[in-house]
Each structure stands twice: as C-alpha cells, then as structure tokens.
Design a protein around this motif. Structure first.
Motif, mmCIF file in Angstrom:
data_model
loop_
_atom_site.group_PDB
_atom_site.id
_atom_site.type_symbol
_atom_site.label_atom_id
_atom_site.label_comp_id
_atom_site.label_asym_id
_atom_site.label_seq_id
_atom_site.Cartn_x
_atom_site.Cartn_y
_atom_site.Cartn_z
ATOM 1 N N ILE A 161 0.874 -1.339 0.087
ATOM 2 C CA ILE A 161 -0.071 0.062 -0.066
ATOM 3 C C ILE A 161 0.942 1.283 -0.098
ATOM 4 N N THR A 162 0.830 2.002 -1.008
ATOM 5 C CA THR A 162 1.366 3.293 -1.223
ATOM 6 C C THR A 162 0.537 4.479 -0.846
ATOM 7 N N THR A 163 0.987 5.226 0.218
ATOM 8 C CA THR A 163 0.052 6.322 0.719
ATOM 9 C C THR A 163 0.647 7.535 0.338
ATOM 10 N N ALA A 164 -0.287 8.226 -0.460
ATOM 11 C CA ALA A 164 0.222 9.712 -1.089
ATOM 12 C C ALA A 164 -0.125 10.834 0.003
ATOM 13 N N HIS A 165 0.761 11.627 -0.026
ATOM 14 C CA HIS A 165 0.735 12.757 0.852
ATOM 15 C C HIS A 165 -0.185 13.880 0.274
ATOM 16 N N ASN A 166 -0.390 13.999 -1.015
ATOM 17 C CA ASN A 166 -0.831 15.025 -1.743
ATOM 18 C C ASN A 166 -2.281 15.038 -1.738
ATOM 19 N N THR A 167 -2.928 15.762 -2.322
ATOM 20 C CA THR A 167 -4.524 16.042 -1.937
ATOM 21 C C THR A 167 -5.241 16.051 -3.611
ATOM 22 N N LEU A 168 -6.247 15.725 -3.647
ATOM 23 C CA LEU A 168 -7.269 15.709 -4.982
ATOM 24 C C LEU A 168 -7.899 17.345 -4.920
ATOM 25 N N GLU A 169 -8.188 17.576 -6.076
ATOM 26 C CA GLU A 169 -8.795 18.776 -6.277
ATOM 27 C C GLU A 169 -9.927 18.136 -7.317
ATOM 28 N N VAL A 170 -11.162 18.372 -6.839
ATOM 29 C CA VAL A 170 -12.471 17.829 -7.829
ATOM 30 C C VAL A 170 -13.052 19.072 -8.142
ATOM 31 N N SER A 171 -13.573 18.888 -9.413
ATOM 32 C CA SER A 171 -14.765 20.025 -9.768
ATOM 33 C C SER A 171 -15.530 19.425 -10.686
ATOM 34 N N GLU A 172 -16.886 19.970 -10.872
ATOM 35 C CA GLU A 172 -17.840 19.301 -11.542
ATOM 36 C C GLU A 172 -18.753 20.243 -12.372
ATOM 37 N N ASP A 173 -19.316 19.788 -13.560
ATOM 38 C CA ASP A 173 -20.217 20.651 -14.304
ATOM 39 C C ASP A 173 -21.455 19.722 -14.817
ATOM 40 N N LYS A 174 -22.033 20.314 -15.578
ATOM 41 C CA LYS A 174 -23.341 19.249 -16.050
ATOM 42 C C LYS A 174 -22.620 17.993 -16.717
ATOM 43 N N GLU A 175 -21.621 18.155 -17.426
ATOM 44 C CA GLU A 175 -21.276 17.133 -18.200
ATOM 45 C C GLU A 175 -19.972 16.288 -17.518
ATOM 46 N N PHE A 176 -19.091 16.851 -17.132
ATOM 47 C CA PHE A 176 -17.783 16.332 -16.645
ATOM 48 C C PHE A 176 -17.591 16.634 -15.307
ATOM 49 N N GLU A 258 -10.315 15.212 -0.072
ATOM 50 C CA GLU A 258 -9.043 15.511 -0.380
ATOM 51 C C GLU A 258 -8.361 14.208 -0.668
ATOM 52 N N LYS A 259 -8.881 13.105 -0.068
ATOM 53 C CA LYS A 259 -8.038 11.808 -0.255
ATOM 54 C C LYS A 259 -8.772 10.830 -1.116
ATOM 55 N N HIS A 260 -9.914 11.206 -1.606
ATOM 56 C CA HIS A 260 -10.434 10.164 -2.541
ATOM 57 C C HIS A 260 -11.790 10.704 -3.137
ATOM 58 N N VAL A 261 -12.127 10.414 -4.436
ATOM 59 C CA VAL A 261 -13.492 10.524 -5.009
ATOM 60 C C VAL A 261 -14.054 9.268 -5.605
ATOM 61 N N THR A 262 -15.245 9.100 -5.249
ATOM 62 C CA THR A 262 -15.692 7.750 -5.866
ATOM 63 C C THR A 262 -16.901 8.151 -6.569
ATOM 64 N N PRO A 288 -5.148 10.024 -4.438
ATOM 65 C CA PRO A 288 -4.179 10.957 -4.567
ATOM 66 C C PRO A 288 -2.956 10.682 -5.568
ATOM 67 N N SER A 289 -2.744 9.243 -5.428
ATOM 68 C CA SER A 289 -1.573 8.730 -6.026
ATOM 69 C C SER A 289 -1.776 8.672 -7.556
ATOM 70 N N GLY A 290 -2.890 8.705 -7.819
ATOM 71 C CA GLY A 290 -3.289 8.755 -9.173
ATOM 72 C C GLY A 290 -4.219 7.270 -9.858
ATOM 73 N N ALA A 291 -3.998 6.217 -8.721
ATOM 74 C CA ALA A 291 -4.537 5.274 -8.850
ATOM 75 C C ALA A 291 -5.936 4.974 -8.859
ATOM 76 N N VAL A 292 -6.824 4.423 -9.667
ATOM 77 C CA VAL A 292 -8.093 4.253 -9.681
ATOM 78 C C VAL A 292 -8.720 2.721 -9.475
ATOM 79 N N ASP A 293 -9.411 2.711 -8.380
ATOM 80 C CA ASP A 293 -10.024 1.165 -7.897
ATOM 81 C C ASP A 293 -11.407 0.990 -8.968
#
Length: 465
Positions: A161-176, A258-262, A288-293
């Motif tokens: 398990i690789t723990t990333a210390h960075n965070t995510l930025e998430v934005s959303e509109d009608k399509e994306f 900041e640590k995940h988005v599902t 935050p590592s860029g991995a996608v489950d």
C-alpha cells in the motif's frame, strides 16, 4: 492446410475454400492442423504436448518440497530425463536445482526438493518442474523439455500500500467531472459514464474511452454459437452481443474528499431498440496517487446464451507497445487452453502478442493474470493489478478488425493499443466439428462482481516487480 500463393510483390499469402471462385466449398475449414501451413506450432499443439506427456506430478507437502513424480511410460525408465526445478517469487528465481531420476515404467517415486519458502510475496510464489532429455536423440537434443509441472506454493500474498501525501482537487459541471492531483488530470464524462481523458506527467494515455463490453471476435470453434450471439439483421434473431452498447442511467459523485473521490455509474448493455441484457453498477475510486480502483457489479439476463467475454477495454495510445505481465504465458491461454502455459513474469510487445491465424479471430488472451503493465519506449504507461486475477490481452486490433477480415493479410494494425482487463473470457472448445463447449468453460455467470486497479506510472516506480 492452406494453399500457398504469392502476390505481385512476392508476399506469401495462404488461401482457402472459395478464394478461387469454386463452389461448393468449406471456407477455412481446411485450416485445421496443429501446426500452421508454414509449420509453426499452434497453442493447440502445446496443449496436446502437455496432455500426452509421460511424466506426471502431484503434490504431497509443498511447504517442505515433497512431491510425487510418476512415470507413465510403458517401457522406458525415467532415467532418460533430468529434473530441473526452480522456485520463483513474483517472477524472480530465488532457488533452483537439478535432480537425477530413476523411476521404472508405470511407477512413481516421492522426492524432496531442497528449498525454503519466502515469508510473503506480492503476486505469487510458484514451483516449476521441467523434465528434459539427458542425452541427444535422433529427434531432439539433450536439454529439450519433454514435460513440465507447476504448483502454486502456500505463501501469503501481501498487498503493498502506497500512501500519497498530496491531495485531490475535484470540480464538476453538467457534463464532466475533473479530478486533479500533483501530476495528473482525469476527465470523466457523466453522459457516457466513462473516462474521456487520463493525462499523467503531461502525457495523454488514452486514445478512446475505456468501456465495458462482452464481445470478442468469434473463433473457428464458435461457428455454431455465433449464430446465437450475433444479431441477425434480416430475421431479427440472435442475442446481438456484437451490437452491445452502453446506456447510462446515471453517473454521479458518491463521495469526495481531499483523499479520494468515488464516481458511481448505473448503466446497462443492450442491443439497439431491445430490452437491456446486462444491468451494471460501476464504481471508480480515484486516489491522490493517481490510482483508480474499479469495482463492477453486474446482473445478466437469465435467458441469454453464455457470454463471449465480460470486461473492460482500454484503448491506449499506439506508442504503448511494450507489455509486461504476471500471468499464464508466454503463449495465449484460455480457461480450457492453458496446459502448455505456466504462471510467470513475461515481457512482450503488443505486436508480438498477435497470433497469426489464417482467418483472423480471437487470440492472445492471458488467463490468471494478476498484474500487467503496458508502456511506451520511455517506460511511461498504464499499470493494472488485482488482489485476485483477471484475463488480460494487449493488441493493435480490436474485435471488429478481426471479425471483419477474412484473411490475415487483409488486417491493418491500428495506431492504438487495445488492452482488455476481463472478468472472464469464455473457453475455446472444439465445436468447429466436435461437441459444444463444456459448461464448466462457459461464461454463464448471471451475477458478476469483479474489481481491479489501474494507474498511469513510470517503469522505475515499481522496479521491484
């Protein structure tokens, strides 16, 4: 069997029934040997070799290196072979040895190999036994492998398990939905329920959108079941697996921090203008590592015939030519066609993964894969892994390229690398002129759950594999 010809440029072409304007004919039914017309062995020949092998092995106590070796020859002592063995952990040889044999015909002997098991592994620990000729013969030189056996050893798989210390930025509109990390930007299309862009290190990884699918190019042995699989445009019969498209009911962010988005996608697979035949809930969890489950749960319509395959296909950019995987290889392997293959770490290319059938068809699958990496010459690419296993394929051709070409010389590779990460692929069978595929090799599951992880990476980031 096929007719060897040359075109005006001297390129060799193999032709079959109907290519000379004759009628009646049996099409490519004559192309039925265990070797190709130019005497190259097929995957079927390696399967036959394994079935016909005269040395058989069974486990007694693998923790302590105890196995039984049986000689099923009628007259030959097994002293004409040398046993070469190796113990591999995550594809790396950590122990090996050589042992003489002296086993009478129709007899067995318990032997003990001197190895110590590692405490843990990441992908798997395997013991491979190779029985090779001790001396030259009229038909093969010393060292030629006559039989092999392989056992998975009782070593606990531990996930790193690789723990990333960075965070995510998430934005959303009608399509994306846009997800940004330190070195990546992902764009998810809510209308179509799929990733539209995966950029890592400034490099676009995709040349198309990853999608769930059930179709594969029919093989010669599918000549009967394909009538049930394919859509008949004249009589409106057949399941229409070849026309399956995705319809999205809903795609939304289930949870975000900041640590995940599902992201959840509710969708179905169906033939146009027909009742859906697969209902699916897919969840993508971005870290935050860029991995996608990826977690897929699907229910399949009860009345359907068994599926050709079920899984997700990733169209990667064509410069992703290089392939490395931990699974059954080095040749193609399927649930019922893997006796000539063995588990291990293999390196190849998308070009070399192509199997040159005279009439193009499904090929190049790798059963039991636990980890795969497809990358460019600089080592940047896409990694796939799972706690269990999936079936894996990398090719410059998709199913429709193969299905719509009558001869191998008609194929033109695309400037893409199509990577399949499948829950299962149906067996190959022998129904070209034999019995139908055995039920135990059919993909008849009506409830499907599978998961895997993908991540854009550089080769140096997991040199330990």
């Amino acid at each position: 069997h096929a007719v060897k010809t040359e075109d005006e440029n001297g390129k060799i072409k193999y032709l079959y029934g109907g290519d000379f304007g004759e009628f009646p004919h049996d099409g490519n039914f004559c192309v039925d040997g265990l070797v190709t017309p130019d005497r190259e062995p097929s995957s079927g020949l390696y399967e036959v070799k394994d079935v016909y092998s005269y040395i058989k092995c069974s486990a007694i106590d693998l923790s302590n290196g105890k196995i039984t070796v049986s000689n099923v020859h009628d007259f030959i002592n097994a002293d004409c072979y040398t046993l070469l063995w190796k113990l591999e952990c995550d594809g790396n040889v950590i122990s090996s040895g050589e042992q003489a044999l002296n086993i009478m015909p129709h007899s067995g002997e318990d032997i003990c190999l001197d190895y110590t098991l590692p405490e843990e592994c990441s992908l798997g620990c395997y013991l491979t036994l190779s029985f090779v000729l001790k001396n030259d013969t009229m038909w093969a030189q010393s060292g030629y492998e006559m039989a092999f056996a392989q056992f998975e050893l009782p070593v606990t798989r531990v996930k790193t398990i690789t723990t990333a210390h960075n965070t995510l930025e998430v934005s959303e509109d009608k399509e994306f939905i846009r997800i940004c990390g330190d070195d990546f930007t992902y764009v998810f299309n809510k209308f179509y329920g799929r990733f539209e862009s995966i950029i890592s290190g400034g490099t676009q990884m995709l040349d198309g959108a990853p999608e769930l699918g059930i179709w594969r190019a029919p093989t010669d042995n599918d000549r009967s079941i394909r009538l049930e699989w394919k859509f008949d445009n004249i009589y409106f019969r057949g399941a229409g697996f070849d026309r399956a498209t995705t319809y999205v009911y809903d795609a939304y962010i289930e949870s975000s921090s900041e640590k995940h988005v599902t992201i959840c996608v509710k969708s179905n697979l169906s033939r146009p203008s027909r009742i859906p035949f697969v209902q699916t809930l897919t969840k993508y969890t971005i870290h935050p590592s860029g991995a996608v489950d990826v977690n897929v749960v699907s229910d399949v319509e009860e009345s359907l015939p068994h599926l050709p395959r079920f899984g997700m296909e990733f169209p990667l950019c064509g410069n992703n030519e290089y392939v490395k995987y931990f699974g059954m290889g080095p040749g193609e392997s399927y649930v019922d066609l893997k006796g000539g293959c063995r588990m291990g770490m293999y390196e190849s290319t998308a070009t070399d993964e192509y199997v040159d059938y005279i009439r193009p068809q499904e090929h190049g699958n790798h059963f039991g894969t636990r980890w795969a990496f497809v990358h460019d010459e600089n080592g940047r690419g896409m990694m796939f892994e799972t706690d269990g296993s999936f079936e894996f394929k990398a090719s410059h051709y998709n199913a429709y390229d193969l299905e719509n070409s009558m001869h191998n010389f008609e194929l033109e590779p695309q400037n893409k690398t199509f990577v399949r990460i499948d829950y299962k692929v149906g067996g190959i069978g022998s129904a070209s002129c034999g019995t139908k595929l055995l039920e135990k090799y059919e993909l008849s599951d009506k409830h499907i759950e599978y998961n895997f992880r993908f991540k854009p990476v550089l080769l140096e980031q997991f040199a330990q594999k």
